[in-house]
Design a protein around this motif. Structure first.
Motif, PDB file in Angstrom:
ATOM      1  N   ALA A  90       0.827  -1.203   0.000  1.00  0.00           N
ATOM      2  CA  ALA A  90       0.000   0.000   0.000  1.00  0.00           C
ATOM      3  C   ALA A  90       0.869   1.265   0.000  1.00  0.00           C
ATOM      4  O   ALA A  90       0.585   2.227  -0.723  1.00  0.00           O
ATOM      5  CB  ALA A  90      -0.932  -0.020   1.214  1.00  0.00           C
ATOM      6  N   GLU A  91       1.924   1.268   0.796  1.00  0.00           N
ATOM      7  CA  GLU A  91       2.763   2.468   0.859  1.00  0.00           C
ATOM      8  C   GLU A  91       3.492   2.704  -0.463  1.00  0.00           C
ATOM      9  O   GLU A  91       3.660   3.842  -0.894  1.00  0.00           O
ATOM     10  CB  GLU A  91       3.753   2.325   2.010  1.00  0.00           C
ATOM     11  N   ARG A  92       3.918   1.609  -1.121  1.00  0.00           N
ATOM     12  CA  ARG A  92       4.564   1.792  -2.428  1.00  0.00           C
ATOM     13  C   ARG A  92       3.572   2.269  -3.479  1.00  0.00           C
ATOM     14  O   ARG A  92       3.932   3.028  -4.373  1.00  0.00           O
ATOM     15  CB  ARG A  92       5.203   0.474  -2.880  1.00  0.00           C
ATOM     16  N   ALA A  93       2.319   1.792  -3.387  1.00  0.00           N
ATOM     17  CA  ALA A  93       1.307   2.230  -4.345  1.00  0.00           C
ATOM     18  C   ALA A  93       0.889   3.677  -4.078  1.00  0.00           C
ATOM     19  O   ALA A  93       0.682   4.461  -5.013  1.00  0.00           O
ATOM     20  CB  ALA A  93       0.097   1.299  -4.284  1.00  0.00           C
ATOM     21  N   PHE A  94       0.766   4.055  -2.775  1.00  0.00           N
ATOM     22  CA  PHE A  94       0.334   5.405  -2.442  1.00  0.00           C
ATOM     23  C   PHE A  94       1.445   6.425  -2.687  1.00  0.00           C
ATOM     24  O   PHE A  94       1.189   7.543  -3.146  1.00  0.00           O
ATOM     25  CB  PHE A  94      -0.085   5.474  -0.968  1.00  0.00           C
ATOM     26  N   PHE A  95       2.682   6.053  -2.374  1.00  0.00           N
ATOM     27  CA  PHE A  95       3.790   7.013  -2.438  1.00  0.00           C
ATOM     28  C   PHE A  95       4.902   6.474  -3.331  1.00  0.00           C
ATOM     29  O   PHE A  95       5.977   6.091  -2.859  1.00  0.00           O
ATOM     30  CB  PHE A  95       4.343   7.272  -1.031  1.00  0.00           C
ATOM     31  N   PRO A  96       4.664   6.359  -4.644  1.00  0.00           N
ATOM     32  CA  PRO A  96       5.711   5.839  -5.529  1.00  0.00           C
ATOM     33  C   PRO A  96       6.898   6.816  -5.566  1.00  0.00           C
ATOM     34  O   PRO A  96       6.737   8.037  -5.508  1.00  0.00           O
ATOM     35  CB  PRO A  96       5.014   5.739  -6.884  1.00  0.00           C
ATOM     36  N   GLY A  97       8.098   6.226  -5.632  1.00  0.00           N
ATOM     37  CA  GLY A  97       9.297   7.067  -5.717  1.00  0.00           C
ATOM     38  C   GLY A  97       9.792   7.575  -4.385  1.00  0.00           C
ATOM     39  O   GLY A  97      10.757   8.327  -4.318  1.00  0.00           O
TER      40      GLY A  97
ATOM     41  N   GLU B  37      -8.308  11.816  -9.025  1.00  0.00           N
ATOM     42  CA  GLU B  37      -7.686  10.801  -9.872  1.00  0.00           C
ATOM     43  C   GLU B  37      -6.672   9.975  -9.089  1.00  0.00           C
ATOM     44  O   GLU B  37      -6.562   8.756  -9.257  1.00  0.00           O
ATOM     45  CB  GLU B  37      -7.039  11.474 -11.079  1.00  0.00           C
ATOM     46  N   LYS B  38      -5.927  10.616  -8.209  1.00  0.00           N
ATOM     47  CA  LYS B  38      -4.995   9.852  -7.371  1.00  0.00           C
ATOM     48  C   LYS B  38      -5.753   9.009  -6.349  1.00  0.00           C
ATOM     49  O   LYS B  38      -5.358   7.881  -6.039  1.00  0.00           O
ATOM     50  CB  LYS B  38      -4.030  10.817  -6.670  1.00  0.00           C
ATOM     51  N   LEU B  39      -6.849   9.548  -5.828  1.00  0.00           N
ATOM     52  CA  LEU B  39      -7.679   8.753  -4.908  1.00  0.00           C
ATOM     53  C   LEU B  39      -8.211   7.493  -5.602  1.00  0.00           C
ATOM     54  O   LEU B  39      -8.263   6.416  -5.006  1.00  0.00           O
ATOM     55  CB  LEU B  39      -8.845   9.598  -4.391  1.00  0.00           C
ATOM     56  N   LEU B  40      -8.605   7.648  -6.871  1.00  0.00           N
ATOM     57  CA  LEU B  40      -9.096   6.492  -7.621  1.00  0.00           C
ATOM     58  C   LEU B  40      -7.988   5.452  -7.784  1.00  0.00           C
ATOM     59  O   LEU B  40      -8.208   4.245  -7.630  1.00  0.00           O
ATOM     60  CB  LEU B  40      -9.626   6.945  -8.991  1.00  0.00           C
ATOM     61  N   THR B  41      -6.761   5.919  -8.080  1.00  0.00           N
ATOM     62  CA  THR B  41      -5.630   4.984  -8.208  1.00  0.00           C
ATOM     63  C   THR B  41      -5.413   4.229  -6.905  1.00  0.00           C
ATOM     64  O   THR B  41      -5.244   3.004  -6.905  1.00  0.00           O
ATOM     65  CB  THR B  41      -4.357   5.762  -8.597  1.00  0.00           C
ATOM     66  N   ASN B  42      -5.413   4.952  -5.798  1.00  0.00           N
ATOM     67  CA  ASN B  42      -5.189   4.297  -4.510  1.00  0.00           C
ATOM     68  C   ASN B  42      -6.325   3.345  -4.157  1.00  0.00           C
ATOM     69  O   ASN B  42      -6.101   2.262  -3.609  1.00  0.00           O
ATOM     70  CB  ASN B  42      -5.038   5.351  -3.406  1.00  0.00           C
ATOM     71  N   TRP B  43      -7.535   3.748  -4.469  1.00  0.00           N
ATOM     72  CA  TRP B  43      -8.711   2.909  -4.171  1.00  0.00           C
ATOM     73  C   TRP B  43      -8.636   1.595  -4.945  1.00  0.00           C
ATOM     74  O   TRP B  43      -8.907   0.525  -4.398  1.00  0.00           O
ATOM     75  CB  TRP B  43      -9.973   3.689  -4.530  1.00  0.00           C
ATOM     76  N   LEU B  44      -8.243   1.661  -6.209  1.00  0.00           N
ATOM     77  CA  LEU B  44      -8.092   0.433  -6.992  1.00  0.00           C
ATOM     78  C   LEU B  44      -6.965  -0.430  -6.438  1.00  0.00           C
ATOM     79  O   LEU B  44      -7.069  -1.661  -6.395  1.00  0.00           O
ATOM     80  CB  LEU B  44      -7.809   0.777  -8.458  1.00  0.00           C
ATOM     81  N   SER B  45      -5.873   0.197  -5.996  1.00  0.00           N
ATOM     82  CA  SER B  45      -4.762  -0.576  -5.425  1.00  0.00           C
ATOM     83  C   SER B  45      -5.226  -1.342  -4.188  1.00  0.00           C
ATOM     84  O   SER B  45      -4.824  -2.488  -3.962  1.00  0.00           O
ATOM     85  CB  SER B  45      -3.603   0.367  -5.058  1.00  0.00           C
ATOM     86  N   ILE B  46      -6.074  -0.732  -3.384  1.00  0.00           N
ATOM     87  CA  ILE B  46      -6.583  -1.401  -2.192  1.00  0.00           C
ATOM     88  C   ILE B  46      -7.494  -2.567  -2.580  1.00  0.00           C
ATOM     89  O   ILE B  46      -7.347  -3.686  -2.092  1.00  0.00           O
ATOM     90  CB  ILE B  46      -7.342  -0.391  -1.303  1.00  0.00           C
ATOM     91  N   CYS B  47      -8.417  -2.295  -3.481  1.00  0.00           N
ATOM     92  CA  CYS B  47      -9.456  -3.277  -3.783  1.00  0.00           C
ATOM     93  C   CYS B  47      -8.943  -4.460  -4.599  1.00  0.00           C
ATOM     94  O   CYS B  47      -9.548  -5.535  -4.575  1.00  0.00           O
ATOM     95  CB  CYS B  47     -10.625  -2.617  -4.525  1.00  0.00           C
TER      96      CYS B  47
ATOM     97  N   TYR C  77      -5.871  -5.853  -4.406  1.00  0.00           N
ATOM     98  CA  TYR C  77      -4.730  -6.579  -3.834  1.00  0.00           C
ATOM     99  C   TYR C  77      -5.021  -8.086  -3.767  1.00  0.00           C
ATOM    100  O   TYR C  77      -4.176  -8.904  -4.140  1.00  0.00           O
ATOM    101  CB  TYR C  77      -4.425  -6.034  -2.442  1.00  0.00           C
ATOM    102  N   ASP C  78      -6.218  -8.457  -3.326  1.00  0.00           N
ATOM    103  CA  ASP C  78      -6.543  -9.884  -3.252  1.00  0.00           C
ATOM    104  C   ASP C  78      -6.566 -10.514  -4.634  1.00  0.00           C
ATOM    105  O   ASP C  78      -6.134 -11.659  -4.820  1.00  0.00           O
ATOM    106  CB  ASP C  78      -7.907 -10.078  -2.572  1.00  0.00           C
ATOM    107  N   PHE C  79      -7.086  -9.790  -5.631  1.00  0.00           N
ATOM    108  CA  PHE C  79      -7.109 -10.323  -6.992  1.00  0.00           C
ATOM    109  C   PHE C  79      -5.688 -10.539  -7.512  1.00  0.00           C
ATOM    110  O   PHE C  79      -5.406 -11.511  -8.210  1.00  0.00           O
ATOM    111  CB  PHE C  79      -7.872  -9.355  -7.901  1.00  0.00           C
ATOM    112  N   LEU C  80      -4.787  -9.629  -7.143  1.00  0.00           N
ATOM    113  CA  LEU C  80      -3.391  -9.810  -7.531  1.00  0.00           C
ATOM    114  C   LEU C  80      -2.829 -11.082  -6.917  1.00  0.00           C
ATOM    115  O   LEU C  80      -2.149 -11.873  -7.590  1.00  0.00           O
ATOM    116  CB  LEU C  80      -2.559  -8.598  -7.082  1.00  0.00           C
TER     117      LEU C  80
END
Length: 1935
Positions: A1360-1367, A1474-1484, A1486-1489
């Protein structure tokens, strides 16, 4: 109040099933159940019949047919039973996610409300709509103590009633003691249902209890009638008493203060406590525990009048006498520890205050129990009771704790169970909520798992009157005129007599008691009278009718008798063949209803006489019918007599006539002459005849008829009358000469008057013809024949046995010839004698007395056996003892005649047993034992024994060996071998046989094979070497296939010859009658493995071919080889095509072990034989042209289903093609470098043959193409040609000098290009095959490694931290360390940040904050993304709320873009939403990944890494030979050689603890790898199962090369040996150090930090571990580094002349070559990786598995936005979905696997992933993908695949659109589960601190925005923010 946090809720479309189960046999039951959901309560809405189910975490609304209409989710909820309902989680730290079980469920019909109380929040209740249970009408936001209603523990019962009063409804609730907070809640309360505080008991009655724990009421049920409410419960008898008693309490319905509360004890005589109760009309039914262990039950009934009387008596005593009874004992008191006491009021007080008042005592408890006798005893505890009054009867329904429902008929003082059925799952108790529907026709039964709807009376299920009455159902009966089983009310005339037969009492159905007459002749129509008792009476215009089959006739009713007319003869069906009558069903009917039924027969006298040809008259008059015989006309007639003038033989059925029956028929009684008639002699036959008076006066001719074989012989005869009524028939004398194969021939005989009028035979009548010559082959047989035959032996020309008168007197021989001996068996015997021998011959005596002392054997007397003697033909005698070696003939001397002497000689010999093999075998038997010895063929009856058990001998017995098979033995041990020769025993004492313990099989693998068989199966076990003949067998079934095998029959178990080899027990055989036979396995033909013949052999039958067989199972077997005592090697048996394997097993002699048992439960599976495509596309006969060095790719189907790569053998002629890879459809093998010779002289070219077990596939000849060679040229010709060329060159030199100078170099370059192109063309296909083969092998190994170590997914927090704060590296949020003395300041700041977190829960504040920040001009895009990620982190525990914010912001964004260009929406990440949408998808996602897409994505990354590492990579420029990115392509042909180094590794390096031994591990590297590259590859291989973050750094280790004992050399990229030329320093490689293949190396920790290039290249400061090649301009002194190519050598042509001569030549050649020729390496790489790219795209874009609910939810929301804004362009919606999911999330995942996995991504791997990601992007675009000659190379690579990928994307969108919508509840349930994933409180606090820093930057603007909003002003949001700022900035700068 904390919002309920719901647990995940599955899709109802998958989990709600309506199950329809058939009750026996017609009643259909409806059922409702939900997977993984427990049901608690069931209530029925009285108006519509709607049902409501209270369950754990859910409420369900069902139709009367149990179809779900609505559902509400009620839990789980964050709660604790120790806390009152709280707003903030901090108020109840022990709270946790708690399931919400339903405790109380009631219907308020007046308000149309459903009252539902759960266990959470201290049992508070809510009101919901009856029309839609999901609609909440009332829910207490901040409930007080007075609103705690239900028990907060699931095991404590809560009961209640809705009491309708004028103008309002009240709630009566009773509950037990539960939890420490429930002590203040009274056990019985009156509560409001309406008003400002529903469910409150404020101002209403409560049952006040001094100390609830002293009583602890346990409530069973609550009921009400028109005046009172009743509560049934159990409690302690009185204060401080331990024993419990059963009670019933009563309260007036209008008493809101509980002044009228009275309770009395209940007692069911001799039983325990009450368990369930029901208030039936006028009766309270109670089920009590019974039995010593209380595991049984009893049913008691308490009349309501008695109950009320008992309560009124207790009330009266407490009101008027102080509780004292007439006897002075206390009979009433005030209970529950209150201060009130029984008092003395006026006697009329009970009548004056029927419901009590303020001054009356309360609560009153009677002391005298109300007793009742048990009506019924049951074997199971009862958990539910219900009752129904119908048709004047009371029916009780009892549900027990095992899920059974019992129906009980309550009849006065007794009861009886008349039906029981299993309703719930066994062991699941039926809930007390047992409900009868409004119509009284159905019963609803609730268990924890399901709700069932059952018919109260299943009358329609009984199809006929018999089953209806046998059911003894008091609610059912047989409605006669309707012809069906019905309830009494459904039968219209049930009140009339004989119309409705009650099932419970009536035992007999309406039936036809008698018929008069019972049958009729078919030719005669007449009346039949039916006697039908209890026939119902019909109305005047109604009638019965009779149905004879299909014929109807009107019935006349005369009392109990019914008269019907039979059908005419032409309407009676014909008689069945061979029968004299036809029986039809006879039904008495009312309209189309059968009232009663029987059968009626119509007979045909004409057909009667045909039944017995030999006695037609006797058959006619002796039949069951009234048939008479007319002897003169030979007719059987019905009626009274024969035609006029003819006498009649009357039927036996005519009781009024004395002379009747078969005995009065004219008939032949028997023979008057001898029965024996010799053949060939003229004989006279005579017969007795009786009852001739029927023919008196009627002269006629008589004939005798004999039924000889093949003909009927007629003999004229005459009648001799011997008396008035009898006589003799004399047949004409006749000689008989039939062809006879038997000694005697019975010949039937009969007599006729005239030619055709046959007289009856009184019994079976025949004469016996005999022939003396048959069966008497010699004199002795003839003379021994029966004297009554008069047979004599005639000695004329042809001696024979004849009838005496046929033999001339002078030829009769009185004395028989000398005996003849033909055969003696056996010819040997033991010296002890006692052996029975058989002597076969002729004239061996006429009786046993003739031979009794007449036999000698080898001169010794032989004693004959009388029982085995056969006259003249056989003597069996027992020999006498004689010395060993005695020999001689056998002699038989009959009386005074000369003896008969045999030509064979009998020998006395002594059998000797010498040895035994084998000497041991399993105790289960079946071992083939060979007993060696001498003279073992002694005697004929030879038997063998091992100990006490017989050993079955296999014929024949040889002189020196006996072969037998052992039988099972009870215990292991030694046993003596014994052979019995006749009666003589021989023992082998020196070598006993040892029975060993039976072998055991513990493992067998593999467990799959092709049908062709031949796969090697390794079987492990114990004691396997004791098995004589282990077999692997399979039983098959398929009649057609077995017949198709055909072939000639032969003996499958032929008699073996001594010295011949044993038959091979392999192949396929037939099994019949349990017989197991084995036949040899024929040779295999191509890939069709079918035995050419299969045989069948039954017991006592010869073998016959399969073409005329009945089907029997087929068995195929192979013989296993015993490798050792623990290992068997078996080949799988071949299975014919079409046959179905039924059982695969090991036959270990007498033991059979199923394969599944031997393999640990894994059954054996047969797969279809593989199919391979011929090598040449032109067919099998055309050769395939093979270029040397190429890998052969063979295509096929099902190649690896039944075999592994290592087991496949591929041959080209006599050479082997090494199999490299085997997949489902491809086989790759490496052929010999030189053309092999054809095998076995098969043609001129070698054949390509694939052998897979027994399956042999020839794919055609192979022709090697010869490599081009330089032709030899004669030296003389070369000299001549050279001289001529010299002259020619001299002549034209001046003319061509300039031309040659210009064209020579161009020609050379052109030829070089041609060579390169040719090499490229011939090599690229082979290279791709080799690369793919190696890659598939590596991936197979990787898959096996992953099974042990797993895919290295990042933990959720890191992900989550890598997805929320890349770089931001690995730690984007680090809490600052607290300094000394800063605890108070930090506490204040923490308080402020906690309030900020609460403030963020205000949607208005959060939206205002976001809009205000985005309006600031200096709020950068980076700031927007950072704040969005901080918000995602801060709100992670409230994902439902975050999702709501996201929906709102997306709606605003869509409204913004709609007016501009809607296609640009979500194209970039420029706004916070748009960033909130990216983070929301990363959360949702994760199990599918982890579950779906992660594995193919990781396999793609590993495949890329493996391919890149196999080729050279320049350590300085970063360019590689193997890549997909042309900018990273190494455009030089660098020579390299792969090496395998042996790395010394300690086990702890690989994660193995406890072992210090150093292991040697191979590591694959290249000789041109730099030392740093070698270390990286070694680390990858040594730590292949370890995540990258847990491995040591490559820069912390040195590489040491070890050679010999003392040779240690540390290798590095740069050292003193590095080569430096012209300011260029080359990095050291393994080639530089000359490290050989197989060298030993070790990684050691660095001892110092030298200035090495590895440090300069590796110290990039990147915490992710990526190593990016650096292009450094220079080093100390301007020296530049290079590895494989110099970075700027292409542009520095001026420096070439400074290089050496050799370098100048090399660089000139390189400069003239075409670098673009190496672009085909990209294509090779692309083809190799294609499978993994396809798998990854398929995983992302497939909907075969359930699509993540978040994706469906998002796409549905985008569809809603498009519809809301009127966007109909499908292209726009396609772009929105692509921008929101595929490009926003999946492209990022493709490009950056380090965001998902704990891996290191090199620069080359990143470049390849960028090309694949770009391909994915192009596949998502709507515009057409066009490429041309000028397109970038990376675009051209996947130009052909992109259209296919586009179709996948479009199908993905379409499938999601068509799937069922994702509901809000389902999404919330999923989000609730995800909310708890990220639980790092310090990081969330740090995120709030970072967020506050951004707020602080724009503090004034945010305050202004909040103050300008009127709603925010009301909510004082600005003030709250100011308070937060004061706390956070209270002179504190950090945490």
């Amino acid at each position: 109040m904390v919002a309920p946090v719901m647990a995940p809720w599955p899709l109802f479309s998958l989990h709600l099933l309506l199950l329809f189960l058939l009750l026996p046999p017609l009643t259909r039951a409806h059922r409702f159940s939900v997977h993984n959901t427990s049901f608690n309560h069931l209530v029925l809405e009285p108006g519509q019949g709607t049902l409501y189910v209270g369950a754990v975490n859910h409420l369900f609304q069902l139709s009367p047919e149990l179809k779900m209409e609505a559902v509400a989710v009620t839990g789980p909820v964050i709660d604790s039973p120790d806390c009152v309902p709280f707003h903030d989680l901090a108020e109840c730290p022990q709270a946790q996610l708690t399931d919400n079980a339903n405790q109380l469920l009631l219907v308020s019909s007046r308000a149309q409300e459903l009252v539902a109380c759960g266990q959470v929040r201290q049992g508070v209740c809510e009101k919901r709509s009856l029309g839609d249970v999901a609609q909440v009408l009332y829910q207490a936001e901040d409930p007080g103590d007075g609103q705690f209603v239900a028990a907060n523990t699931p095991g404590v019962t809560t009961v209640g009633l809705v009491v309708p009063l004028p103008g309002r409804d009240l709630l009566l609730v009773a509950r037990g003691l539960a939890g420490k907070l429930s002590a203040g809640v009274p056990p019985l309360t009156v509560r409001q249902l309406a008003g400002p505080q529903p469910f409150s008991s404020e101002g209403l009655g409560r049952l006040v209890v001094g100390d609830f724990s002293d009583y602890n009421n346990s409530y069973v049920g609550a009921f009400s009638d028109t005046h009172f409410a009743y509560f049934v419960f159990r409690r302690r008898g009185a204060r401080a008493q331990a024993e419990y008693r059963s009670y019933v309490a009563r309260v007036c319905l209008g008493d809101v203060n509980l002044y009228s509360y009275v309770e009395v004890p209940l007692a069911c005589h001799g039983q325990g406590l009450i368990q369930a109760a029901f208030l039936a009309p006028d009766t309270l039914l109670g089920a009590f525990a019974a039995g010593t262990s209380q595991a049984q039950a009893a049913l008691c009934a308490f009349p309501l009048a008695d109950l009320d009387k008992s309560m009124e008596q207790a009330r009266r005593l407490c009101y008027t006498t102080g509780g004292q009874g007439p006897s002075g004992m206390e009979e009433a008191t005030v209970e529950y520890g209150v201060t009130s006491r029984c008092i003395t009021l006026p006697p009329d007080s009970p009548e004056s205050y029927p419901c009590g008042d303020e001054h009356t005592p309360s609560p009153i408890a009677g002391r005298r129990p109300l007793e009742a006798q048990p009506l019924l005893q049951l074997g199971q505890p009862i958990s539910a009771v219900a009752a129904l009054q119908a048709d004047g009867h009371t029916i009780a329904f009892l549900g027990d704790t095992q899920g059974q429902l019992h129906k009980v008929f309550l009849n006065s003082s007794q009861s009886q169970i008349y039906h029981s059925q299993q309703v719930g799952p066994p062991g699941s108790a039926i809930s007390p909520d047992l409900l009868v529907d409004n119509s009284g026709n159905h019963l609803y039964v609730l268990t924890a798992q399901q709700v069932d709807r059952i018919l109260v009376a299943a009358c329609p299920q009984f199809p006929n009157c018999t089953t209806c009455l046998q059911a003894r159902d008091p609610l059912c009966g047989w409605c006669i005129l309707q012809g069906r089983c019905t309830r009494r009310g459904e039968c219209g005339r049930a009140a009339q007599p004989n119309q409705w037969l009650w099932s419970y009492e009536d035992n007999y159905c309406l039936h036809i008691q008698s018929l008069l007459p019972a049958q009729r002749p078919r030719q005669e129509q007449g009346q039949v009278t039916l006697s039908v008792p209890r026939l119902p009476t019909l109305a005047m215009d109604e009638y019965f009718h009779c149905a004879f089959g299909d014929y109807d006739s009107l019935a006349q009713v005369e009392g109990p008798h019914v008269v019907c007319v039979t059908p005419p003869g032409d309407q009676v069906p014909p008689n069945p063949p061979g029968s004299d009558h036809v029986t039809l069903p006879l039904a008495l009917m009312f309209e189309d209803v059968v009232v009663a039924a029987t059968t009626f027969s119509f007979y045909d006298c004409t057909a009667v006489q045909a039944l017995e040809v030999a006695a037609p008259c006797r058959t006619c008059v002796g039949s069951l019918w009234r048939c008479h015989w007319c002897p003169q006309s030979s007719h059987c007639v019905y009626g009274e007599h024969c035609p006029e003038g003819e006498k009649t033989v009357y039927s036996a059925q005519e009781v009024d006539i004395q002379v009747r029956g078969p005995g009065t028929c004219p008939q032949v009684e028997g023979l008057a002459s001898p029965q024996l008639v010799p053949v060939g002699w003229e004989s006279h036959l005579a017969l007795h005849i009786q009852n001739l008076h029927y023919f008196r006066g009627l002269p006629a001719l008589y004939y005798c008829w004999l039924e000889l074989p093949g003909k009927l012989q007629k003999l004229p005869a005459f009648l001799e009358e011997t008396s008035k009524d009898s006589g003799l028939i004399h047949c004409q004398a006749q000689q008989f000469h039939p062809s006879m194969s038997q000694r005697e021939l019975p010949v039937p005989i009969y007599v006729t008057r005239g030619e055709s009028q046959r007289l009856d035979n009184a019994h079976d009548l025949h004469v016996t013809l005999y022939d003396c010559a048959v069966g008497h082959p010699d004199c002795s047989h003839c003379q021994a024949a029966n004297g009554s035959l008069s047979c004599l032996w005639c000695g004329d020309g042809q001696p024979s046995c004849r009838y005496g008168p046929l033999c001339p007197p002078d030829t009769v021989e009185q004395l028989c010839p000398t005996p003849t001996i033909d055969v003696i068996e056996p010819l040997t015997g033991p010296p002890e004698g006692g052996l029975a021998i058989t002597i076969l011959g002729s004239n061996l005596g006429q009786a046993f007395n003739d031979v009794q002392n007449a036999v000698t054997v080898a001169g010794q007397p032989c004693n004959p056996d009388a029982s085995l003697y056969r006259i003249s033909a056989r003597i069996v005698c027992v020999i006498s003892p004689a010395p060993n070696g005695t020999a001689g003939p056998v002699q038989v001397a009959i009386k005074s005649r000369p003896p008969g002497i045999s030509t064979q000689h009998f020998i006395y010999q002594d059998p000797v047993l010498l040895s035994l093999s084998p000497q041991w075998g399993p105790q289960s038997g079946g071992t083939q034992l060979t007993i060696h010895g001498q003279y073992l063929q002694t005697g004929g009856n030879i038997r063998a024994f091992v100990g006490d058990q017989p050993c079955l001998i296999q014929e024949p017995v040889c002189p020196e060996a006996i072969i037998c098979h052992t039988m099972p033995q009870a215990e292991p041990g030694e046993a003596v071998v014994l052979v019995v020769f006749g009666h003589v025993e021989r023992k082998l004492l020196t070598t006993p046989f040892r029975y060993t313990t039976n072998p055991q099989l513990v493992a067998a693998e593999p467990s799959v094979s092709f049908r062709g068989g031949g796969r090697l199966i390794r079987v492990r076990g114990i004691g396997l070497d004791v098995v004589w003949q282990p077999l692997l067998s399979v039983w098959l079934e398929d009649e057609d296939q077995v017949k198709a095998l055909g072939g000639q029959g032969q003996d499958v178990n032929p008699r073996r010859n001594c010295g011949a080899p044993a038959a091979d027990p392999q192949g396929c055989i037939q099994l019949e009658s349990g017989l197991l036979q084995v036949s040899p396995l024929p040779p295999l033909a191509e890939n069709r493995v079918i035995p050419r013949e299969c045989l069948v052999r039954g017991q006592g039958r010869s073998p016959r071919p399969l073409t005329d067989l009945h089907f029997y199972p087929l068995q195929c077997s192979t013989l296993c080889s015993v490798n050792s005592s623990s290992l068997l090697l078996c080949r799988s048996p071949a299975v014919p095509d079409g046959a179905i394997p039924k059982r695969v097993f090991f036959a270990l002699d007498n033991m059979q072990v199923d394969f599944a048992s031997a393999s640990g439960g894994q059954g054996f599976l047969y797969q279809p034989n593989p199919r391979l495509v011929p090598l040449s596309h032109e067919g099998l006969t055309h050769p395939y042209r093979l270029k040397p060095g190429h890998v052969l790719d063979v295509e096929g189907e099902g190649l690896n289903l039944g075999i592994s790569k290592e087991e496949v053998r591929v041959h080209i002629g006599d050479g082997e093609c090494l199999v490299k890879t085997l997949t489902l459809t491809h086989l790759y093998c490496e052929p010999p470098h030189h053309a092999p010779q054809p095998a076995n002289g098969s043609g001129t070219l070698p054949q390509f043959v694939v052998q897979m077990g027994n399956v042999r596939l020839a794919l055609g000849p192979v022709q090697y193409e010869a490599e081009p060679t330089m032709a030899t040229f004669p030296v003389e010709a070369q000299v001549g040609l050279g001289l001529g060329a010299t002259v020619l060159i001299a002549a034209v030199l001046l003319l061509t000098l300039m031309y040659r100078h210009k064209s020579k170099q161009a020609l050379r370059d052109y030829q070089k290009v041609l060579v390169q192109l040719e090499n490229l063309e011939t090599g690229v296909g082979d290279q791709c095959r080799k690369e793919f083969t190696d890659l598939m092998t590596e991936m197979t190994d990787l898959t096996s490694d992953l099974e042990a170590s797993g895919i290295p997914f990042l933990d959720y927090r890191t992900y989550a931290e890598r997805a929320f704060f890349p770089g931001h590296g690995g730690c984007p949020l680090q809490p600052e360390l607290e300094g000394p003395g800063e605890e108070d300041r930090c506490a204040t700041m923490h308080q402020g940040l906690t309030q900020l977190s609460n403030l963020l829960n205000s949607k208005l504040f959060l939206l205002t904050l976001i809009h205000t920040l985005e309006e600031q001009p200096n709020f950068s895009q980076r700031d927007r993304c950072h704040v969005a990620s901080l918000l995602s982190l801060a709100l992670h525990s409230k994902l439902e709320y975050l999702t709501d914010i996201l929906r709102t912001l997306l709606g605003d964004l869509a409204a913004h873009y709609v007016h501009r260009n809607p296609k640009l929406m979500l194209r970039r990440t420029e706004t916070m939403v748009e960033k909130l949408l990216t983070n929301w998808l990363s959360i949702c996602l994760y199990d599918f990944l982890k579950e779906v897409a992660g594995e193919p994505l990781y396999m793609l990354f590993r495949a890329i890494k493996y391919q890149v590492d196999k080729g050279p990579v320049d350590a300085v420029t970063g360019k590689a030979k193997r890549t997909l990115n042309d900018s990273h392509l190494l455009r030089e042909d660098v020579e390299f050689r792969p090496l395998t180094l042996m790395a010394l590794v300690r086990p702890e390096s690989c994660g193995v603890a406890g072992n210090s031994e150093v292991q040697r591990m191979p590591a694959r590297v290249l000789d041109i790898d730099t030392i740093t590259q070698v270390k990286e590859k070694m680390l990858d291989q040594v730590y292949k199962g370890t995540p990258f973050s847990q491995r040591p750094s490559v820069h912390s280790l040195d590489l040491e090369w070890r050679s010999g004992l003392a040779g240690h050399l540390t290798l590095s990229d740069e050292d003193l040996t590095s080569v430096t030329q012209n300011h260029w320093k080359r990095l050291n490689t393994l080639q530089h150090y000359k490290v050989p293949d197989g060298a030993t190396v070790v990684l050691i920790p660095q001892l110092h930090n030298g200035d090495t290039v590895s440090q300069r290249l590796g110290q990039t400061g990147c915490p992710s571990g990526e190593n990016i090649p650096m292009l450094e301009d220079g080093d100390e002194g301007g020296v530049r580094l290079w590895h494989l190519v110099k970075a700027t050598e292409e542009s520095e042509g001026a420096k070439v002349r400074h290089s050496s001569l050799r370098e100048r030549e090399r660089e000139r050649a390189g400069a003239k070559a075409i670098p673009e020729i190496y672009l085909t390496r990209l294509l090779s790489m692309k083809r190799t990786l294609q499978k993994f790219v396809d798998d990854t795209f398929q995983a992302i874009l497939s909907v075969n598995r359930p699509v993540p609910i978040a994706v469906k939810y998002l796409f549905d929301f985008l569809d809603e936005l498009a519809e809301k804004h009127g966007i109909e362009d499908p292209e726009t919606l396609h772009i929105w979905k692509t921008n929101s999911l595929l490009l926003r999330f999946w492209v990022n995942a493709l490009k950056n696997p380090q965001l998902i996995f704990d891996v290191r991504v090199s620069d080359n791997e990143d470049a390849i992933l960028a090309v694949i990601a770009q391909t994915f992007i192009d596949s998502c675009m709507v515009s057409e993908h066009k490429v041309g000659r000028d397109s970038p190379v990376n675009k051209l690579l996947y130009a052909r695949e992109i259209p296919r990928y586009k179709q996948m994307v479009e199908k993905y969108y379409a499938d999601i659109h068509q799937s069922s919508p994702a509901s809000y509840q389902e999404m919330n349930s999923a989000l609730a589960e995800l909310s708890g994933n990220y639980t790092s409180a310090p990081h969330c606090l740090e995120a709030l601190r970072e967020l506050y820093n951004h707020i602080h930057r724009y503090y004034d603007q945010i305050i202004s925005a909040l103050e300008e909003d009127p709603v925010a002003q009301k909510m004082q949001l600005a003030c709250r923010l100011q308070q937060i700022a004061a706390l956070v900035e209270n002179k504190v700068t950090d945490l």
